[in-house]
Design an enzyme around this catalytic site. Structure first.
Site, PDB file in Angstrom:
ATOM      1  CG  ASP A  99      -2.073  -1.234   1.243  1.00 58.08           C
ATOM      2  OD1 ASP A  99      -1.801  -2.034   0.466  1.00 58.08           O
ATOM      3  OD2 ASP A  99      -3.176  -0.894   1.959  1.00 58.08           O
ATOM      4  CE  LYS A 173      -5.191   1.784   2.677  1.00 59.89           C
ATOM      5  NZ  LYS A 173      -4.121   1.295   3.323  1.00 59.89           N
ATOM      6  CE  LYS A 207      -7.147  -1.152   2.911  1.00 61.04           C
ATOM      7  NZ  LYS A 207      -5.725  -1.646   3.238  1.00 61.04           N
TER       8      LYS A 207
END
Length: 247
Positions: A99, A173, A207
């Site tokens: 990430d 995300k 996400k």
């Protein structure tokens, strides 16, 4: 709905941030790892220095829980080579998901080339090693227009440079969960920001991270189209309860 399949159980505090010793902090991390295994959560998301130990526990338990870690967290301001080096270490140590914090500050200043370069090169490193890559755009630091633009930029880089079968492995995300807002404004995913991301990052998956604090919140996010949920309250959410965790 089996909400557990969507949950990235998350603990990203350093010992200093938690106000405890390194030993105590590591104990908490390992508790989160065990909870993720016992709860059959999709993934445990931890700091890079905990990946090796987490992976060892999961392998010894013969569990299917994935290990994720954050890269250039939480500011995202490092140059692309630093991001690549940190990601390479995480790959070698057994991380399944990477990430990355996007350099959203450069984006806000108009340095689009920097962002395009890091998205391209870091995503390539991840995909070449069969990893899932996520790009954290830090929605609380952006205007609505910037959320739309940055989500679109990431999508366009991926579509222009990678195969269609790779798209499901590259997420956009929402948040780190660590951004400091003024006046107690939300610092993570909201329905409004997630809808903007979904509309502008598609076909890349989304996400939702930060601000998902109940089973109902999680179900709402999934019903919108979110594919992963990052939360430090995964156990409570999976049990149908509310959580008072910070992110």
């Amino acid at each position: 709905m089996n909400i557990r399949n969507y949950l990235d159980s998350t603990y990203l505090k350093t010992a200093n941030q938690a106000g405890i010793s390194e030993v105590e902090n590591e104990k908490i991390v390992m508790q989160f790892v065990q909870e993720a295994i016992d709860g059959n959560f999709k993934l445990i998301m931890i700091r890079p220095d905990m990946v090796v130990k987490a992976k060892k526990i999961i392998v010894e338990a013969n569990a299917v829980t994935l290990v994720g870690t954050v890269i250039d967290f939480p500011e995202g301001e490092s140059d692309v080579m630093a991001k690549l080096e940190e990601a390479q270490r995480a790959i070698e140590e057994g991380a399944d998901d990477l990430d990355f914090v996007c350099n959203y500050k450069a984006f806000k200043e108009g340095d689009i080339a920097i962002v395009k370069k890091e998205v391209l090169r870091c995503t390539k490193l991840g995909l070449d090693n069969n990893k899932t890559v996520k790009w954290i755009i830090e929605v609380a630091a952006l205007t609505d227009k910037q959320i739309i633009q940055l989500s679109s930029l990431i999508k366009n880089v991926i579509i222009s440079n990678f195969k269609e079968e790779d798209y499901n492995c590259v997420f956009v995300k929402s948040s780190t969960g660590f951004y400091k807002t003024e006046d107690d404004l939300p610092n993570g995913a909201t329905v409004r920001t997630i809808i903007m991301m979904l509309e502008n990052a598609s076909p890349l998956p989304i996400k939702a991270a930060g601000g998902v604090r109940s089973y109902q919140d999680a179900v709402e996010m999934v019903s919108l189209g979110v594919k992963r949920i990052g939360t430090s309250g995964a156990k409570a959410i999976a049990n149908g309860e509310d959580t008072n965790q910070e992110y």
